[in-house]
Design a protein around this motif. Structure first.
Motif, PDB file in Angstrom:
ATOM      1  N   TYR A  61     -28.085   5.094  43.727  1.00 15.64           N
ATOM      2  CA  TYR A  61     -28.992   4.494  42.744  1.00 15.64           C
ATOM      3  C   TYR A  61     -29.308   5.431  41.587  1.00 15.64           C
ATOM      4  CZ  TYR A  61     -29.498   1.214  46.585  1.00 15.64           C
ATOM      5  OH  TYR A  61     -29.235   0.339  47.583  1.00 15.64           O
ATOM      6  N   SER A  62     -28.372   6.341  41.277  1.00 12.88           N
ATOM      7  CA  SER A  62     -28.558   7.197  40.101  1.00 12.88           C
ATOM      8  C   SER A  62     -27.532   6.801  39.041  1.00 12.88           C
ATOM      9  CB  SER A  62     -28.362   8.673  40.480  1.00 12.88           C
ATOM     10  OG  SER A  62     -26.991   8.907  40.742  1.00 12.88           O
ATOM     11  N   ALA A  80     -25.553  -3.297  39.395  1.00 10.85           N
ATOM     12  CA  ALA A  80     -26.407  -3.985  40.361  1.00 10.85           C
ATOM     13  C   ALA A  80     -26.296  -3.344  41.743  1.00 10.85           C
ATOM     14  CB  ALA A  80     -26.027  -5.463  40.427  1.00 10.85           C
ATOM     15  N   ILE A  81     -25.067  -3.062  42.195  1.00  9.66           N
ATOM     16  CA  ILE A  81     -24.879  -2.557  43.564  1.00  9.66           C
ATOM     17  C   ILE A  81     -25.172  -1.064  43.664  1.00  9.66           C
ATOM     18  CG2 ILE A  81     -23.186  -2.201  45.414  1.00  9.66           C
ATOM     19  CD1 ILE A  81     -21.789  -4.743  44.484  1.00  9.66           C
ATOM     20  N   GLY A  86     -30.511  -1.686  40.305  1.00  8.90           N
ATOM     21  CA  GLY A  86     -31.353  -2.366  39.325  1.00  8.90           C
ATOM     22  C   GLY A  86     -32.049  -1.420  38.365  1.00  8.90           C
ATOM     23  N   LYS A  87     -31.825  -0.111  38.537  1.00 11.84           N
ATOM     24  CA  LYS A  87     -32.496   0.845  37.643  1.00 11.84           C
ATOM     25  C   LYS A  87     -31.746   1.022  36.327  1.00 11.84           C
ATOM     26  CE  LYS A  87     -32.963   4.199  40.752  1.00 11.84           C
ATOM     27  NZ  LYS A  87     -33.242   5.592  41.134  1.00 11.84           N
ATOM     28  N   PHE A  88     -30.458   0.684  36.349  1.00 14.66           N
ATOM     29  CA  PHE A  88     -29.657   0.869  35.133  1.00 14.66           C
ATOM     30  C   PHE A  88     -29.074  -0.471  34.714  1.00 14.66           C
ATOM     31  CE2 PHE A  88     -29.719   4.740  37.534  1.00 14.66           C
ATOM     32  CZ  PHE A  88     -30.179   5.645  36.598  1.00 14.66           C
ATOM     33  N   ASN A 124     -25.865  -7.621  32.980  1.00 13.00           N
ATOM     34  CA  ASN A 124     -26.840  -8.122  33.942  1.00 13.00           C
ATOM     35  C   ASN A 124     -27.827  -9.070  33.276  1.00 13.00           C
ATOM     36  OD1 ASN A 124     -26.156  -5.072  34.657  1.00 13.00           O
ATOM     37  ND2 ASN A 124     -26.440  -6.226  36.557  1.00 13.00           N
ATOM     38  N   VAL A 125     -28.242  -8.700  32.044  1.00 13.86           N
ATOM     39  CA  VAL A 125     -29.196  -9.554  31.321  1.00 13.86           C
ATOM     40  C   VAL A 125     -28.546 -10.905  31.011  1.00 13.86           C
ATOM     41  CG1 VAL A 125     -30.680  -9.727  29.284  1.00 13.86           C
ATOM     42  CG2 VAL A 125     -30.258  -7.501  30.329  1.00 13.86           C
TER      43      VAL A 125
END
Lengths: 295, 382
Positions: free
Chosen positions: A160-161, A238-239, A243-245, A250-251
């Motif tokens: 998640y980075s 996403a994966i 969701g942090k980037f 995605n939008v």
């Protein structure tokens, strides 16, 4: 990327009394109609719907009023979305640079040192492409996961980075970069490097002044081939980004799926397309340069 | 013993292997300052490998390599004071002619105006100043070759290496370039090491020729000496045409020797020879004189039968059968022979004669080849 516009067929050169080269088309033009029809219906058709959506307004749940409204585009210019655009381009640029750093040496090594094993190496690079993109990304997640091998044995927890997203981008798009670069390095005449060394150029200097300019079209093709789809990426952030980037992809996906706002999603998609067109123009300018060298 | 500095390049027992094959096998070679030296031999003889070791593209496995009297082993190509003219020209396709020629000077940090001036000077030397701004692909093969030469010469190297530079050109252009290369070499005074498989090229341009075969230098000498006094059968057959006879040395004294090369063929020559040994004797076709209707046989005079006759314009080529059964080739200059020679027909009896300086002793015949080389062989070069 040479453009073969006027290659006469063997028949055309040997037939005829004067043996004059004939550049006339040999087949009737209407044979292209089925492909053209496909293009018009599915490509231009879909694009037209997107354009129509982008100028429409959302008037209620699943209710769209068509017209010529710039409302959606105004919303695109909102700092929130501009920020996401900027991040998307920055992440895609970062991913492209990482891909170049990983892919170029591999392509160079394959083209210059592998001899008869080139095709095997090429196959090994393409084979992962035959599995689903989604499955490969989940497999990568297992490696990068906080409870996974990397974190537990090497104490490198990247999950998640931004790095996780970057690794995912490189992993998934690497073959698209390696293939065109390999193909242009494979046509490279390495005697030119001997000549450069002979004329006092040190190895890196010879690379910079001879190999790089001669293989630049393949390099630019590869870079754009990964950069452009990276900007539209939404599965990897996403994966692996948790969701942090959020990417603009995605939008756009959210606008169509969860927010049920196709006009806004369309406006975002078209804006992205316009932005990418700039890069494509750069590509055309650089890639067509090769014609001047011959191949 | 001469000083090492007398030589621009020196090989001391150099060996280079590729796998199990020694491409260059324990070679000693001394290249004098300012000379035009050719490495001549068939493909695979080690000539190109030798050149590539001097350039620094290959490193010797054994031995010492000196350039300008200094140890050059392990020194990369970009630090050597030698430049190469490649067989494929290897011009940079993305640069103009002038940029190609100025490339080396740029690497040495020569400023732009100076390197352009020098590059232009080099292009003038090869008569291509007017194509300075063109791309290499716009030039003909011969012109590209001259650009490659200018690009190397502009560096003013201690030694210029040329790897079959005329191989890709057609015959007429090749002849012109041979002349041109020799003119330029004399003009600039740089040592040239020239690799070729073309004996005529080597003979016409070189100060000295090193004839190579199977990784060793068979003979190193001036062109005339290589042609007139080949030391081995290989050199004799590779340079020019040569008839070979095999026989036993029957006498050897006072600087003369006689070899019995079969019934009716006593060959007498000048020099020393190993008595009672089987030897190979060479006779150049142009050294043989054919005279019609003669019955006087003797030493260096053999009665023979004409097998075939061929007009080559200025020359006539005869193939004659010796009493021993061997066939040899004789070439007569039409301008210098008795007009009667013109009328000789196949089947006629003739006398083949030569002077005592014509036969060349080309070494001993080992037991294995002695069995099947009693007949002479005719070697023709392409």
């Amino acid at each position: 990327m040479t453009v073969d516009t006027a290659v006469p067929t063997p028949e055309a050169t040997t037939s005829g009394v004067g043996r004059r080269r004939s550049f006339k088309p040999r087949y009737p033009a209407w044979l292209a109609l089925p492909s053209l029809a496909y293009q018009i219906i599915f490509f231009i058709g879909a694009m037209s719907i997107l354009v129509a959506f982008s100028f429409a307004t959302q008037t209620g749940f699943n209710q769209i009023t068509y017209g010529f409204s710039l409302e959606q585009y105004k919303q695109v210019l909102d700092p929130t979305y501009l920020g996401i655009f900027a991040r998307t381009l920055a992440m895609a640029a970062g991913g492209t640079i990482l891909t170049i750093l990983v892919g170029y040496p591999v392509a160079y090594w394959m083209a210059r040192y592998l001899g008869n094993n080139k095709l095997i190496a090429l196959l090994l690079i393409i084979v992962p492409f035959w599995t689903s993109f989604l499955i490969r990304t989940y497999a990568l997640k297992i490696i990068l996961d906080s409870h996974g091998y990397l974190a537990q044995t090497l104490h490198v927890d990247l999950m998640y980075s931004a790095w996780a997203v970057g690794i995912g981008l490189v992993y998934n798009y690497l073959p698209l970069f390696i293939l065109p670069v390999f193909s242009s390095l494979e046509r490279m005449d390495w005697t030119l490097i001997e000549a450069a060394n002979d004329l006092s150029a040190k190895p890196f200097s010879a690379f910079r002044q001879v190999t790089l300019p001669l293989t630049l079209p393949g390099f630019v093709t590869g870079a754009l081939l990964v950069f452009i789809p990276m900007t539209g990426e939404y599965v990897i952030p996403a994966i692996l980004g948790g969701g942090k980037f959020v990417f603009i992809g995605n939008v756009i996906g959210d606008a169509f799926n969860s927010a049920q706002n196709p006009p806004f999603g369309s406006a975002l998609a078209i804006s992205l397309m316009l932005a990418l067109s700039v890069f494509v123009v750069i590509y055309i300018l650089v890639a067509t340069k090769e014609e001047r060298f011959g191949s | 013993m001469s000083d090492a500095n007398d030589f621009d390049v020196e090989f001391r027992g150099i060996t280079k292997r590729f796998g199990d094959v020694a491409a260059v096998n324990n070679v000693d070679l001394q290249v004098r300052k300012g000379e035009f030296l050719s490495l001549l031999g068939p493909s695979g003889c080690g000539k190109t490998t030798s050149l590539r070791m001097i350039a620094g593209f290959e490193q010797p496995d054994e031995g010492e390599l000196l350039i300008g009297g200094k140890d050059a082993v392990g020194i990369p190509p970009y630090k050597r004071d030698v430049n190469t003219v490649f067989q494929s020209y290897a011009l940079f396709p993305h640069m103009s002619i002038i940029d190609n020629v100025a490339f080396g000077l740029k690497q040495r940090g020569v400023n732009k105006s100076e390197r352009r001036a020098k590059a232009n000077e080099a292009l003038e030397l090869v008569q291509l100043s007017h194509r300075a701004d063109d791309r290499p692909t716009m030039l003909s093969g011969g012109q590209q070759q001259r650009v490659a030469l200018a690009r190397a010469l502009v560096m003013n190297p201690r030694v210029l290496l040329l790897d079959e530079p005329l191989g890709a050109l057609d015959l007429k252009l090749r002849k012109e370039m041979q002349f041109e290369l020799k003119r330029i070499q004399e003009h600039v005074g740089i040592t040239f090491i020239y690799v070729t498989h073309d004996q005529e090229e080597a003979l016409s341009m070189s100060d000295r020729i090193a004839v190579m075969s199977h990784g060793v230098i068979e003979q190193l000498d001036e062109p005339r000496a290589i042609y007139d006094n080949p030391k081995t059968a290989f050199v004799a057959s590779f340079i020019g045409e040569m008839n070979f006879l095999t026989g036993t040395v029957t006498s050897a004294n006072d600087g003369h020797w006689t070899v019995d090369a079969g019934v009716g063929v006593p060959v007498q020559g000048v020099g020393a020879a190993p008595l009672n040994e089987q030897v190979k004797v060479g006779l150049r076709p142009e050294r043989l004189v054919i005279t019609p209707n003669s019955d006087e046989a003797g030493t260096n005079r053999v009665l023979s039968t004409v097998l075939s006759k061929m007009y080559l314009g200025d020359q006539i080529q005869f193939v004659v059968t010796l009493p021993s059964g061997a066939t040899i080739v004789a070439i007569e200059q039409r301008a210098s022979v008795d007009p009667a020679t013109d009328n000789i027909k196949p089947g006629d009896r003739v006398t083949v004669s030569w002077d005592a300086h014509a036969p060349l002793l080309l070494g001993m015949v080992d037991a294995q080849t002695a069995n099947n080389s009693d007949t002479s062989t005719i070697q023709e070069k392409p």
